[in-house]
Design a protein around this motif. Structure first.
Motif, PDB file in Angstrom:
ATOM      1  N   ALA A 118       0.835  -1.201   0.000  1.00 40.53           N
ATOM      2  CA  ALA A 118       0.000   0.000   0.000  1.00 40.53           C
ATOM      3  C   ALA A 118       0.867   1.248   0.000  1.00 40.53           C
ATOM      4  CB  ALA A 118      -0.921   0.010   1.223  1.00 40.53           C
ATOM      5  N   ALA A 119       0.377   2.290  -0.640  1.00 34.86           N
ATOM      6  CA  ALA A 119       1.115   3.543  -0.717  1.00 34.86           C
ATOM      7  C   ALA A 119       1.294   4.148   0.672  1.00 34.86           C
ATOM      8  CB  ALA A 119       0.379   4.530  -1.623  1.00 34.86           C
ATOM      9  N   GLY A 120       2.441   4.772   0.884  1.00 30.77           N
ATOM     10  CA  GLY A 120       2.697   5.441   2.152  1.00 30.77           C
ATOM     11  C   GLY A 120       3.343   4.567   3.208  1.00 30.77           C
ATOM     12  N   GLN A 121       3.469   3.274   2.949  1.00 33.24           N
ATOM     13  CA  GLN A 121       4.097   2.385   3.920  1.00 33.24           C
ATOM     14  C   GLN A 121       5.617   2.473   3.789  1.00 33.24           C
ATOM     15  OE1 GLN A 121       2.177  -1.290   2.804  1.00 33.24           O
ATOM     16  NE2 GLN A 121       0.743  -1.153   4.490  1.00 33.24           N
ATOM     17  N   SER A 122       6.294   2.705   4.891  1.00 29.38           N
ATOM     18  CA  SER A 122       7.738   2.898   4.875  1.00 29.38           C
ATOM     19  C   SER A 122       8.485   1.570   4.825  1.00 29.38           C
ATOM     20  CB  SER A 122       8.180   3.672   6.115  1.00 29.38           C
ATOM     21  OG  SER A 122       9.597   3.785   6.157  1.00 29.38           O
ATOM     22  N   LEU A 123       9.541   1.536   4.020  1.00 27.13           N
ATOM     23  CA  LEU A 123      10.400   0.358   3.942  1.00 27.13           C
ATOM     24  C   LEU A 123      11.669   0.528   4.767  1.00 27.13           C
ATOM     25  CD1 LEU A 123      10.239  -0.430   0.105  1.00 27.13           C
ATOM     26  CD2 LEU A 123       8.710  -1.186   1.925  1.00 27.13           C
ATOM     27  N   VAL A 124      11.944   1.747   5.205  1.00 26.08           N
ATOM     28  CA  VAL A 124      13.168   2.027   5.944  1.00 26.08           C
ATOM     29  C   VAL A 124      13.138   1.320   7.301  1.00 26.08           C
ATOM     30  CG1 VAL A 124      14.583   3.823   6.992  1.00 26.08           C
ATOM     31  CG2 VAL A 124      13.486   4.222   4.788  1.00 26.08           C
ATOM     32  N   GLY A 125      14.166   0.539   7.554  1.00 24.95           N
ATOM     33  CA  GLY A 125      14.243  -0.259   8.769  1.00 24.95           C
ATOM     34  C   GLY A 125      13.891  -1.708   8.538  1.00 24.95           C
ATOM     35  N   THR A 126      13.323  -2.028   7.393  1.00 24.43           N
ATOM     36  CA  THR A 126      12.977  -3.407   7.058  1.00 24.43           C
ATOM     37  C   THR A 126      14.240  -4.241   6.900  1.00 24.43           C
ATOM     38  OG1 THR A 126      10.928  -2.773   5.942  1.00 24.43           O
ATOM     39  CG2 THR A 126      11.878  -4.889   5.333  1.00 24.43           C
ATOM     40  N   VAL A 127      14.213  -5.460   7.392  1.00 24.68           N
ATOM     41  CA  VAL A 127      15.328  -6.394   7.244  1.00 24.68           C
ATOM     42  C   VAL A 127      14.893  -7.534   6.326  1.00 24.68           C
ATOM     43  CG1 VAL A 127      16.901  -7.981   8.404  1.00 24.68           C
ATOM     44  CG2 VAL A 127      16.272  -5.832   9.510  1.00 24.68           C
ATOM     45  N   LEU A 128      15.691  -7.777   5.287  1.00 24.41           N
ATOM     46  CA  LEU A 128      15.413  -8.845   4.338  1.00 24.41           C
ATOM     47  C   LEU A 128      16.437  -9.963   4.487  1.00 24.41           C
ATOM     48  CD1 LEU A 128      14.739  -6.669   1.146  1.00 24.41           C
ATOM     49  CD2 LEU A 128      13.062  -7.567   2.761  1.00 24.41           C
TER      50      LEU A 128
END
Length: 365
Positions: A118-128
């Protein structure tokens, strides 16, 4: 088309304004790095994730040509002599291992950037969950996202990977010259140690700024793009071979850092440079090779000055001697790939040839 418009020369300065897209989450102070050769005590999972995304990426504006494919470090162990085709990170999965946003269950790749559902959801901090060239898992954190000022399809990511030797988060991208903290592009496909690309469902490549995968996209061969209804994926792959002078298509580079090159292709994205400038003199360059996705389809000489016979011995069953091919416009092959037509090559290049001084190899791939 002018030289500046084409951005043909590897080593040409490309202005990339770093625009902060999102700020990283607050984190604990970074632990002191252990001395070289010593292994730090294993960190707990909570402590490990709390320490991600700590450094800020400074502005940068330099794009040197070199030998690296992914643009990543070869090994976390600084005392280990790593093989040229090894990397601490060759791919990452789209299923987050640690969420920056509770609503982000999976990511998707669109062109040259990642998207949340969804638009507006932050990816910063996500661990892959990433993978090294030896098949071992490595965690990768997204620490920043900077929209490209050159192409709306591309986003620059500041990433950190967990260094299991030092027990700390570290930028896996190799710093070169004016790029002290390189960023990465999200590119579809996975490249193995031989430099071959394949599509792997649910996985993609974090391609660092100083690697051939990213440089070829910046030169105009975006693997997610098309020209006249024809996909550029194969042309991009041929470019990764050409950028590293991987004649045999086995992942081994035969060039050196900052070697100027001029390239031109069958689709007309880039044409041969004929104008003289401070960065390029066509009269001092000569035809080097024609290229396909699996390496050189024909070869006139080597880029780093080694004897042509050396390359023929490296891949003895690839090229045919005594099969001179005239490609037109003065391009002439000394040897050509068995069973392939040099005139059908996707890409050709000119270069200066022998370098006057020998330098140490780049510390990454």
């Amino acid at each position: 088309m002018t030289l500046l418009e084409k951005c043909l020369l590897a080593g040409l300065c490309l202005q990339l304004t770093a625009v902060a897209h999102a700020a990283p989450p607050p984190t604990a102070p970074k632990a002191e790095r252990p001395k070289v050769g010593s292994a730090a005590a294993p960190a707990s999972q909570d402590d490990r994730y709390a320490r991600r995304c700590q450094s800020e990426a400074p502005q940068r504006s330099f794009k040197p040509q070199g030998t690296m494919l992914w643009g990543t470090k070869r090994s976390w162990d600084t005392e280990k002599v790593a093989e040229q085709r090894s990397s601490v990170l060759i791919s990452a999965g789209l299923e987050p291992k640690r969420l920056a946003d509770a609503e982000v269950k999976t990511l998707r790749l669109a062109g040259g950037h990642l998207e949340a559902p969804a638009a507006g959801q932050s990816l910063v901090g996500t661990v892959l969950q990433g993978t090294a060239s030896d098949g071992k898992p490595v965690e990768v954190a997204i620490c920043g996202a900077e929209p490209s000022s050159e192409d709306p399809e591309m986003v620059w990511y500041r990433i950190e990977a967990w260094n299991s030797v030092a027990q700390e988060w570290e930028n896996p991208c190799v710093a070169v010259d004016r790029v002290p903290d390189p960023r990465a592009l999200a590119v579809g496909g996975v490249w193995d140690a031989t430099g071959a690309r394949k599509d792997v469902p649910g996985r993609f490549t974090f391609a660092c700024e100083n690697g051939a995968i990213t440089k070829c996209a910046l030169w105009g061969y975006k693997p997610w793009g098309s020209r006249g209804g024809q996909s550029l994926t194969e042309l991009h792959q041929a470019c990764t071979r050409m950028a590293r002078a991987d004649y045999c298509g086995n992942g081994k580079s035969h060039t050196y850092q900052d070697n100027p090159i001029d390239m031109y292709d069958q689709l007309g994205l880039l044409a041969r440079t004929k104008e003289v400038s401070a960065a390029w003199d066509p009269a001092k360059a000569s035809f080097e090779a024609a290229w396909g996705p699996d390496g050189a389809t024909c070869l006139s000489r080597t880029r780093d000055g080694r004897a042509l016979e050396t390359v023929l011995q490296e891949c003895p069953n690839r090229f045919r001697k005594g099969a001179v091919a005239e490609l037109g416009e003065g391009d002439r092959c000394a040897v050509q790939q068995a069973g392939a037509s040099p005139k059908a090559a996707l890409l050709r290049n000119h270069s200066y040839g022998t370098r006057p001084a020998v330098t140490a190899p780049a510390p990454g791939n």
